[in-house]
Design a protein around this motif. Sequence first.
Motif, PDB file in Angstrom:
ATOM      1  N   LEU A  91       0.814  -1.212   0.000  1.00  0.00           N
ATOM      2  CA  LEU A  91       0.000   0.000   0.000  1.00  0.00           C
ATOM      3  C   LEU A  91       0.859   1.279   0.000  1.00  0.00           C
ATOM      4  O   LEU A  91       0.353   2.363  -0.285  1.00  0.00           O
ATOM      5  CB  LEU A  91      -0.922  -0.010   1.234  1.00  0.00           C
ATOM      6  CG  LEU A  91      -2.241   0.752   1.110  1.00  0.00           C
ATOM      7  CD1 LEU A  91      -3.078   0.217  -0.035  1.00  0.00           C
ATOM      8  CD2 LEU A  91      -3.026   0.674   2.417  1.00  0.00           C
ATOM      9  N   LYS A  92       2.159   1.153   0.303  1.00  0.00           N
ATOM     10  CA  LYS A  92       3.032   2.346   0.393  1.00  0.00           C
ATOM     11  C   LYS A  92       3.007   3.193  -0.877  1.00  0.00           C
ATOM     12  O   LYS A  92       2.725   4.389  -0.818  1.00  0.00           O
ATOM     13  CB  LYS A  92       4.466   1.937   0.725  1.00  0.00           C
ATOM     14  CG  LYS A  92       4.644   1.402   2.134  1.00  0.00           C
ATOM     15  CD  LYS A  92       6.082   0.940   2.311  1.00  0.00           C
ATOM     16  CE  LYS A  92       6.258   0.146   3.597  1.00  0.00           C
ATOM     17  NZ  LYS A  92       7.614  -0.389   3.713  1.00  0.00           N
ATOM     18  N   PRO A  93       3.302   2.593  -2.063  1.00  0.00           N
ATOM     19  CA  PRO A  93       3.280   3.427  -3.271  1.00  0.00           C
ATOM     20  C   PRO A  93       1.893   3.971  -3.594  1.00  0.00           C
ATOM     21  O   PRO A  93       1.762   5.065  -4.123  1.00  0.00           O
ATOM     22  CB  PRO A  93       3.778   2.492  -4.379  1.00  0.00           C
ATOM     23  CG  PRO A  93       3.663   1.116  -3.848  1.00  0.00           C
ATOM     24  CD  PRO A  93       3.743   1.206  -2.367  1.00  0.00           C
ATOM     25  N   VAL A  94       0.847   3.196  -3.254  1.00  0.00           N
ATOM     26  CA  VAL A  94      -0.534   3.650  -3.517  1.00  0.00           C
ATOM     27  C   VAL A  94      -0.835   4.874  -2.659  1.00  0.00           C
ATOM     28  O   VAL A  94      -1.371   5.881  -3.142  1.00  0.00           O
ATOM     29  CB  VAL A  94      -1.564   2.525  -3.221  1.00  0.00           C
ATOM     30  CG1 VAL A  94      -2.974   2.992  -3.548  1.00  0.00           C
ATOM     31  CG2 VAL A  94      -1.220   1.262  -3.996  1.00  0.00           C
ATOM     32  N   LEU A  95      -0.442   4.814  -1.378  1.00  0.00           N
ATOM     33  CA  LEU A  95      -0.660   5.930  -0.459  1.00  0.00           C
ATOM     34  C   LEU A  95       0.075   7.179  -0.938  1.00  0.00           C
ATOM     35  O   LEU A  95      -0.490   8.274  -0.980  1.00  0.00           O
ATOM     36  CB  LEU A  95      -0.189   5.538   0.954  1.00  0.00           C
ATOM     37  CG  LEU A  95      -0.247   6.619   2.036  1.00  0.00           C
ATOM     38  CD1 LEU A  95      -1.670   7.147   2.231  1.00  0.00           C
ATOM     39  CD2 LEU A  95       0.305   6.081   3.362  1.00  0.00           C
ATOM     40  N   SER A  96       1.350   7.007  -1.319  1.00  0.00           N
ATOM     41  CA  SER A  96       2.138   8.168  -1.756  1.00  0.00           C
ATOM     42  C   SER A  96       1.590   8.762  -3.054  1.00  0.00           C
ATOM     43  O   SER A  96       1.543   9.976  -3.228  1.00  0.00           O
ATOM     44  CB  SER A  96       3.613   7.797  -1.903  1.00  0.00           C
ATOM     45  OG  SER A  96       3.745   6.666  -2.710  1.00  0.00           O
ATOM     46  N   GLU A  97       1.141   7.881  -3.951  1.00  0.00           N
ATOM     47  CA  GLU A  97       0.551   8.351  -5.223  1.00  0.00           C
ATOM     48  C   GLU A  97      -0.704   9.181  -4.951  1.00  0.00           C
ATOM     49  O   GLU A  97      -0.924  10.225  -5.574  1.00  0.00           O
ATOM     50  CB  GLU A  97       0.202   7.119  -6.068  1.00  0.00           C
ATOM     51  CG  GLU A  97      -0.054   7.420  -7.520  1.00  0.00           C
ATOM     52  CD  GLU A  97      -0.201   6.146  -8.361  1.00  0.00           C
ATOM     53  OE1 GLU A  97      -0.561   6.305  -9.520  1.00  0.00           O
ATOM     54  OE2 GLU A  97       0.048   5.020  -7.855  1.00  0.00           O
ATOM     55  N   LYS A  98      -1.518   8.718  -4.007  1.00  0.00           N
ATOM     56  CA  LYS A  98      -2.747   9.443  -3.654  1.00  0.00           C
ATOM     57  C   LYS A  98      -2.414  10.810  -3.038  1.00  0.00           C
ATOM     58  O   LYS A  98      -3.096  11.801  -3.297  1.00  0.00           O
ATOM     59  CB  LYS A  98      -3.594   8.631  -2.659  1.00  0.00           C
ATOM     60  CG  LYS A  98      -4.217   7.379  -3.250  1.00  0.00           C
ATOM     61  CD  LYS A  98      -5.286   7.720  -4.260  1.00  0.00           C
ATOM     62  CE  LYS A  98      -5.822   6.484  -4.947  1.00  0.00           C
ATOM     63  NZ  LYS A  98      -6.613   6.839  -6.148  1.00  0.00           N
ATOM     64  N   LEU A  99      -1.352  10.865  -2.219  1.00  0.00           N
ATOM     65  CA  LEU A  99      -0.963  12.128  -1.589  1.00  0.00           C
ATOM     66  C   LEU A  99      -0.483  13.136  -2.636  1.00  0.00           C
ATOM     67  O   LEU A  99      -0.793  14.322  -2.546  1.00  0.00           O
ATOM     68  CB  LEU A  99       0.134  11.895  -0.530  1.00  0.00           C
ATOM     69  CG  LEU A  99      -0.318  11.161   0.733  1.00  0.00           C
ATOM     70  CD1 LEU A  99       0.862  10.890   1.642  1.00  0.00           C
ATOM     71  CD2 LEU A  99      -1.380  11.951   1.498  1.00  0.00           C
ATOM     72  N   VAL A 100       0.273  12.665  -3.626  1.00  0.00           N
ATOM     73  CA  VAL A 100       0.688  13.560  -4.729  1.00  0.00           C
ATOM     74  C   VAL A 100      -0.555  14.112  -5.420  1.00  0.00           C
ATOM     75  O   VAL A 100      -0.653  15.303  -5.713  1.00  0.00           O
ATOM     76  CB  VAL A 100       1.606  12.840  -5.750  1.00  0.00           C
ATOM     77  CG1 VAL A 100       1.805  13.693  -6.995  1.00  0.00           C
ATOM     78  CG2 VAL A 100       2.961  12.536  -5.137  1.00  0.00           C
ATOM     79  N   GLY A 101      -1.543  13.225  -5.655  1.00  0.00           N
ATOM     80  CA  GLY A 101      -2.790  13.639  -6.302  1.00  0.00           C
ATOM     81  C   GLY A 101      -3.524  14.699  -5.502  1.00  0.00           C
ATOM     82  O   GLY A 101      -4.056  15.667  -6.065  1.00  0.00           O
ATOM     83  N   LEU A 102      -3.540  14.547  -4.169  1.00  0.00           N
ATOM     84  CA  LEU A 102      -4.225  15.517  -3.306  1.00  0.00           C
ATOM     85  C   LEU A 102      -3.519  16.871  -3.310  1.00  0.00           C
ATOM     86  O   LEU A 102      -4.141  17.916  -3.141  1.00  0.00           O
ATOM     87  CB  LEU A 102      -4.283  14.993  -1.861  1.00  0.00           C
ATOM     88  CG  LEU A 102      -5.211  13.810  -1.585  1.00  0.00           C
ATOM     89  CD1 LEU A 102      -5.017  13.315  -0.163  1.00  0.00           C
ATOM     90  CD2 LEU A 102      -6.668  14.191  -1.812  1.00  0.00           C
ATOM     91  N   LEU A 103      -2.197  16.847  -3.480  1.00  0.00           N
ATOM     92  CA  LEU A 103      -1.412  18.091  -3.415  1.00  0.00           C
ATOM     93  C   LEU A 103      -1.329  18.818  -4.743  1.00  0.00           C
ATOM     94  O   LEU A 103      -1.118  20.019  -4.781  1.00  0.00           O
ATOM     95  CB  LEU A 103       0.009  17.776  -2.934  1.00  0.00           C
ATOM     96  CG  LEU A 103       0.157  17.535  -1.444  1.00  0.00           C
ATOM     97  CD1 LEU A 103       1.480  16.859  -1.147  1.00  0.00           C
ATOM     98  CD2 LEU A 103       0.044  18.841  -0.670  1.00  0.00           C
TER      99      LEU A 103
END
Length: 326
Positions: A91-103
């Motif tokens: 889930l680590k890369p999925v979480l980081s990808e989502k955070l980039v999307g939010l920012l």
Amino acid sequence: MSFFKKLKESISGKTEAVTTKFKEGLSKTRDMFVERVEDLMFRHKKIDEEFYEELEEILIGADVGVNTVMKLIDELRTEVKKRKIEDAAELKPVLSEKLVGLLKSDADNSLKMAEEGVTVILFVGVNGVGKTTSIGKLAHRYKQEGKKVMLAAGDTFRAGAIEQLEVWGQRVGVDVIRQQAGSDPAAVMFDAIQAAKTRGVDVLLCDTAGRLQNKVNLMEELNKIYRVIKREIPDAPHEVLLVLDATTGQNALSQAKLFGEKTGVTGLILTKLDGTAKGGIVIAIRQELDIPVKFVGLGEKMDDMQVFDSEQFVNALFSGMKVEEE
């Protein structure tokens, strides 16, 4: 190609010095956030309800904001089902990808400059957030770019505010236009614009009061400053930057909502990110307000004010995770 490799490739073209500043400036947030996420993923090999609840707590603890966290957790649940992810570590890369999307934002976070003549940038925000320091650091940045810079000491109400700006003016090597303490801030702006025009200044950075007797007075004072600036330079102010202290977390978000509604804020400067473990406030602000974060303060040095970069931010946040080496 894995998400983390793509992220590294994307920032590889950016200067190493900037990447280092983001990593160092976000070390407190990273230490708290990464340590807890790593621990969570180590303890929960499988993704279950308890896992989501703990992850929710960690994100809220980093000041990502309740509304944003709920949205993020829902998106993670969807991705887990879609990709049939079972191992928590995946889930680590999925979480980081989502955070980039939010920012990420479609809004341009570079500062708008006048096509010709003086660019006027107005700084607003409550006392104690690092407004004067931000003005000094931005003055240094523009001077390094070869621009002629001037400062306007429009905070005539706070004891020592004029002198503080003058110290920065001396440090950076730029002129400061001032009047006596307690004088009319709009009159200071008028003098500053006339001086900027006469002296061929490229960028005029204007300080304003952070607190008067009440909010109504403060907003009236700012409106008066606006009118004077617009009368002299119709396209100005070219930017209205709200300065927020990242260490105050959700309080910074409340200030952004108040000032954003009343003062036509065009961008945010988030100071003292290096001094907090709750750097997630950047994500909360980005999600809840339609105002771009233009600069972040990542340290005490003159060049520690950096243009906000969502990829640098997330890379710095996850740089301690073991997944990077994979």
